[in-house]
Design a protein around this motif. Structure first.
Motif, PDB file in Angstrom:
ATOM      1  N   UNK A   5      50.227  29.211  40.389  1.00  0.00           N
ATOM      2  CA  UNK A   5      49.540  29.314  39.140  1.00  0.00           C
ATOM      3  C   UNK A   5      47.889  29.724  39.303  1.00  0.00           C
ATOM      4  N   UNK A   6      47.385  30.172  38.092  1.00  0.00           N
ATOM      5  CA  UNK A   6      45.864  30.398  38.269  1.00  0.00           C
ATOM      6  C   UNK A   6      45.160  29.269  38.575  1.00  0.00           C
ATOM      7  N   UNK A   7      43.802  29.697  39.024  1.00  0.00           N
ATOM      8  CA  UNK A   7      42.975  28.496  39.555  1.00  0.00           C
ATOM      9  C   UNK A   7      41.446  28.836  39.078  1.00  0.00           C
ATOM     10  N   UNK A   8      40.987  27.834  39.172  1.00  0.00           N
ATOM     11  CA  UNK A   8      39.319  27.745  38.913  1.00  0.00           C
ATOM     12  C   UNK A   8      38.361  28.344  39.831  1.00  0.00           C
ATOM     13  N   UNK A   9      37.424  29.356  39.711  1.00  0.00           N
ATOM     14  CA  UNK A   9      36.598  29.839  40.710  1.00  0.00           C
ATOM     15  C   UNK A   9      35.503  28.457  40.723  1.00  0.00           C
ATOM     16  N   UNK A  10      34.866  28.600  41.657  1.00  0.00           N
ATOM     17  CA  UNK A  10      33.513  27.620  41.819  1.00  0.00           C
ATOM     18  C   UNK A  10      32.829  27.977  40.700  1.00  0.00           C
ATOM     19  N   UNK A  11      32.542  29.160  40.224  1.00  0.00           N
ATOM     20  CA  UNK A  11      31.732  29.648  39.033  1.00  0.00           C
ATOM     21  C   UNK A  11      32.343  29.042  37.881  1.00  0.00           C
ATOM     22  N   UNK A  12      33.575  28.725  37.649  1.00  0.00           N
ATOM     23  CA  UNK A  12      34.035  28.116  36.467  1.00  0.00           C
ATOM     24  C   UNK A  12      35.135  29.307  35.814  1.00  0.00           C
ATOM     25  N   UNK A  14      38.593  31.480  35.370  1.00  0.00           N
ATOM     26  CA  UNK A  14      39.878  31.208  35.710  1.00  0.00           C
ATOM     27  C   UNK A  14      40.424  32.532  36.197  1.00  0.00           C
ATOM     28  N   UNK A  15      41.032  32.471  37.429  1.00  0.00           N
ATOM     29  CA  UNK A  15      41.276  33.559  38.386  1.00  0.00           C
ATOM     30  C   UNK A  15      42.675  33.419  38.577  1.00  0.00           C
ATOM     31  N   UNK A  16      43.376  34.440  38.191  1.00  0.00           N
ATOM     32  CA  UNK A  16      44.915  34.713  38.612  1.00  0.00           C
ATOM     33  C   UNK A  16      45.449  34.416  40.226  1.00  0.00           C
ATOM     34  N   UNK A  17      46.675  34.111  40.524  1.00  0.00           N
ATOM     35  CA  UNK A  17      46.902  33.659  41.759  1.00  0.00           C
ATOM     36  C   UNK A  17      46.933  34.803  42.416  1.00  0.00           C
ATOM     37  N   UNK A  18      46.396  34.620  43.819  1.00  0.00           N
ATOM     38  CA  UNK A  18      46.308  35.643  44.820  1.00  0.00           C
ATOM     39  C   UNK A  18      45.227  36.848  44.460  1.00  0.00           C
ATOM     40  N   UNK A  19      44.313  36.306  43.819  1.00  0.00           N
ATOM     41  CA  UNK A  19      43.247  37.143  43.250  1.00  0.00           C
ATOM     42  C   UNK A  19      41.924  36.772  43.593  1.00  0.00           C
ATOM     43  N   UNK A  20      40.840  37.495  43.635  1.00  0.00           N
ATOM     44  CA  UNK A  20      39.385  36.973  43.773  1.00  0.00           C
ATOM     45  C   UNK A  20      38.574  36.994  42.756  1.00  0.00           C
ATOM     46  N   UNK A  21      37.891  36.064  42.328  1.00  0.00           N
ATOM     47  CA  UNK A  21      36.806  36.246  41.311  1.00  0.00           C
ATOM     48  C   UNK A  21      35.940  37.304  41.195  1.00  0.00           C
ATOM     49  N   UNK A  22      35.446  37.871  40.424  1.00  0.00           N
ATOM     50  CA  UNK A  22      34.163  38.894  40.441  1.00  0.00           C
ATOM     51  C   UNK A  22      33.154  38.344  41.206  1.00  0.00           C
ATOM     52  N   UNK A  23      32.646  37.023  41.093  1.00  0.00           N
ATOM     53  CA  UNK A  23      31.416  36.541  41.971  1.00  0.00           C
ATOM     54  C   UNK A  23      31.710  36.346  43.367  1.00  0.00           C
ATOM     55  N   UNK A  24      33.082  36.248  43.844  1.00  0.00           N
ATOM     56  CA  UNK A  24      33.430  36.357  45.391  1.00  0.00           C
ATOM     57  C   UNK A  24      33.725  37.862  45.772  1.00  0.00           C
ATOM     58  N   UNK A  25      34.098  38.535  45.159  1.00  0.00           N
ATOM     59  CA  UNK A  25      33.915  40.050  45.181  1.00  0.00           C
ATOM     60  C   UNK A  25      32.461  40.410  45.561  1.00  0.00           C
ATOM     61  N   UNK A  26      31.714  40.254  44.647  1.00  0.00           N
ATOM     62  CA  UNK A  26      30.206  40.657  44.762  1.00  0.00           C
ATOM     63  C   UNK A  26      29.696  39.707  45.892  1.00  0.00           C
TER      64      UNK A  26
END
Length: 120
Positions: A5-12, A14-26
């Protein structure tokens, strides 16, 4: 087969499974840029015209990846040379790898080895 399932990033977000949030990429880009500022250039690390010539000759003799058998594109140092010129030019320490094996499996092994060295 069930999907993660999708998960929540620390920034709040929702991130798809096996993906990284925009804030993590930055954050990754900033971390890598900070590392690159302190890293010598490829030429300073020994990857000059002489290396390119020897690399091409090695790949002619060893055209397939040592790990998966695909077309080799990279010459890898089996034991990282860490600036040791003798180890850098020792052909017994070279292996032909495809781009995928060099950029994923081999780099992961080297990072793991560094972590283990730091623990000792």
């Amino acid at each position: 087969m069930p999907r993660r399932p999708a998960h929540f990033c620390n920034c709040g977000r929702i991130v798809a499974a096996c993906s990284r949030c925009v804030c993590q990429q930055a954050a990754d880009r900033v971390r890598k840029a900070r590392h690159d500022r302190n890293r010598p250039s490829a030429r300073e690390r020994g990857y000059d015209r002489d290396w390119q010539r020897e690399r091409a000759a090695f790949l002619i003799v060893n055209p397939t990846c040592k790990r998966c058998g695909a077309q080799a594109t990279d010459v890898d140092h089996i034991k990282p040379h860490r600036g040791d010129r003798w180890l850098f030019w020792d052909r017994r320490n070279w292996q032909a790898l495809c781009g995928h094996c060099h950029d994923s499996h081999k780099q992961r092994e080297e990072r793991h080895a560094l972590k283990c060295e730091a623990l000792v």
